[in-house]
Write an enzyme that holds these catalytic residues in place. Structure first.
Site, PDB file in Angstrom:
ATOM      1  N   GLU A  99     -18.714 -12.408 -22.004  1.00 27.75           N
ATOM      2  CA  GLU A  99     -17.337 -11.931 -22.164  1.00 27.75           C
ATOM      3  C   GLU A  99     -17.067 -11.376 -23.560  1.00 27.75           C
ATOM      4  OE1 GLU A  99     -17.519 -14.390 -18.622  1.00 27.75           O
ATOM      5  OE2 GLU A  99     -18.159 -14.764 -20.705  1.00 27.75           O
ATOM      6  N   HIS A 169     -11.380 -21.966 -11.982  1.00 26.06           N
ATOM      7  CA  HIS A 169     -11.078 -20.688 -11.342  1.00 26.06           C
ATOM      8  C   HIS A 169      -9.610 -20.557 -10.929  1.00 26.06           C
ATOM      9  CE1 HIS A 169     -15.466 -21.006 -10.854  1.00 26.06           C
ATOM     10  NE2 HIS A 169     -15.452 -19.692 -10.936  1.00 26.06           N
TER      11      HIS A 169
END
Length: 365
Positions: A99, A169
Site C-alpha cells: 500500500e 475487512h
C-alpha cells in the site's frame, strides 16, 4: 452449549432482518442526484457499476489518467475496474501488494502532471500508506510554497461493514484522515453520488481519499445520469425535511437514518431532518448549523467507534455555533469502542432500533 447456539442464531436472524430492511429502503433515500447533475438520459446502476462508469469516463476524457492497485487489471475483488485494461491497456495495471508503494507511486505520478487513481483493496489496509498520505501527499504543495503539488491524486478504498468482514475487512477509518489539512475525504451513499463525487475528486486540485461503502456496492440501485457530471465537494445534502431533530450521517449509515426517520414519523409523529454529509473534509458547516438552528436537536451516527469518531467534530462545532438554539444535548449513535466483531456485527453496528431509541430520548429530553 444450547444457549450459546441460540444466541448465535438470534444474532444471525437480526443481521438478516437488518439487511432486508436496508434493501427495502434503498430507493426511498436518494431521489436527489438527478437535480444536482442536471442530466438528461439516465440508466439504472448499482454503486459498483457507477464507480466503474466514472472511471471509464475519467480515462476517456483525460489521457493522463491511470488506474492501478492490487488486482485492478482483472476488475478488482469487487469488480469496480472491469473493462479498463481491455479499453485503456497499460493505463490500467496491477501493482504489488504494497500500500505504501501504491500511494507513493501515485504521489510521484501526480507531481509529474498525471492523474493517478489508486485503489487500496480494503480501507482496513490503508494504514501502511498512512505516512505517504499524511506527510507527503497532504503537505506537498504547502511545503513547497505552491511550487509543487500532488493534487491530481485520488485514492479509492472500499470501507465499512459488509455483513461478514470482521475486524480486518469492515472498519470505518475516515476519522484518521479528517484530521489532516491538505486532504479531502469523501464518502458517497448512492450510485449517482458515487459517480458524480468520484469525478469531482479526480478533477480536484487537492489529493482526495474516496471511501466507497462496500455494503452498498450491490444493494444500492438507482437511475444514474449517462453522461459525465460532477457533484460539488464540501456540500451536504438534505434528504428529508424536518422540524424536530436533525439526523446526520454518511455512506451506508444514511440509509439507516432514513429508515429510523420514517419509523418515528409513523409511530410517534416526530419530524426528522436527514442530512447526508457526503464530504467529511471539508464538511458543510453552514448546512449542518442551519438545520440544527431550525430543529434545535442533533443526532450524528456512524459505523466507526464512538471515541474520537468524526461525529465528535460535528457535535463540538454545533455546540459552539448553535448553543442558544439547542433544546437537548447533541447525541452520537456509533460503533463500539472495540475491534470490529464478526458474528456479533449486528450488535456492534448502530442499527435502526438504536437510532430510533436515541431520537425518542432526545426529542423527549
Amino acid at each position: 452449549m444450547h444457549t450459546h447456539v441460540r444466541q448465535l442464531q438470534q444474532v444471525q436472524q437480526q443481521h438478516q432482518q437488518q439487511g432486508q430492511q436496508q434493501r427495502q429502503q434503498q430507493h426511498a433515500v436518494h431521489s436527489l442526484s438527478m437535480s444536482e447533475a442536471q442530466a438528461g438520459d439516465t440508466k439504472p446502476l448499482n454503486l459498483c457499476n457507477a464507480v466503474n462508469e466514472a472511471l471509464h469516463q475519467a480515462m476517456d476524457s483525460n489521457d493522463k489518467a491511470l488506474v492501478f492497485g492490487e488486482d485492478v487489471a482483472f476488475g478488482g475483488v469487487f469488480r469496480c475496474t472491469v473493462g479498463l485494461l481491455e479499453r485503456y491497456g497499460r493505463r490500467c495495471f496491477n501493482t504489488p501488494l504494497c500500500e505504501q508503494g501504491i500511494v507513493g507511486f501515485g504521489i510521484g505520478l501526480a507531481t509529474q502532471g498525471y492523474t493517478p487513481i489508486a485503489e487500496i483493496q480494503f480501507a482496513d489496509y490503508i494504514y501502511p500508506a498512512f505516512d505517504q498520505l499524511v506527510n507527503e501527499a497532504a503537505k506537498y504543495r504547502y511545503r513547497s510554497g505552491g511550487t509543487f503539488t500532488a493534487g491530481g491524486l485520488t485514492v479509492r478504498a472500499p470501507y465499512g461493514a459488509v455483513g461478514h468482514g470482521g475486524h480486518y475487512h469492515s472498519q470505518s477509518v475516515e476519522s484518521f484522515f479528517t484530521h489532516v489539512p491538505g486532504l479531502k475525504v469523501v464518502v458517497p451513499s448512492s450510485p449517482a453520488q458515487a459517480k458524480g463525487l468520484l469525478l469531482s475528486c479526480i478533477q480536484d486540485p487537492d489529493p482526495c481519499i474516496f471511501f466507497e461503502p462496500k455494503m452498498l456496492y450491490r444493494t444500492s440501485v438507482e437511475e444514474v445520469p449517462v453522461g459525465e457530471y460532477t457533484i460539488p465537494l464540501g456540500q451536504a445534502q438534505v434528504l428529508r425535511e424536518g422540524a424536530d431533530i436533525t439526523l446526520i450521517g454518511w455512506g451506508a449509515q444514511v440509509h439507516v437514518l432514513a429508515q429510523a426517520a420514517q419509523a418515528v414519523a409513523d409511530a410517534d409523529g416526530i419530524s426528522c431532518e436527514v442530512l447526508d454529509l457526503r464530504t467529511l473534509l471539508p464538511w458543510d458547516v453552514q448546512a449542518v448549523t442551519a438545520s440544527v438552528n431550525k430543529t434545535g436537536r442533533l443526532l450524528v451516527s456512524h459505523e466507526a467507534p464512538l471515541s474520537s469518531g468524526f461525529g465528535a467534530e460535528l457535535v463540538a462545532e454545533v455546540s459552539r455555533r448553535c448553543f442558544l438554539r439547542l433544546e437537548a444535548p447533541p447525541v452520537r449513535v456509533c460503533g463500539s469502542d472495540t475491534p470490529f466483531p464478526l458474528v456479533f456485527e449486528p450488535l456492534y453496528l448502530p442499527g435502526v432500533e438504536r437510532v430510533v431509541d436515541a431520537i425518542r430520548a432526545t426529542v423527549r429530553f
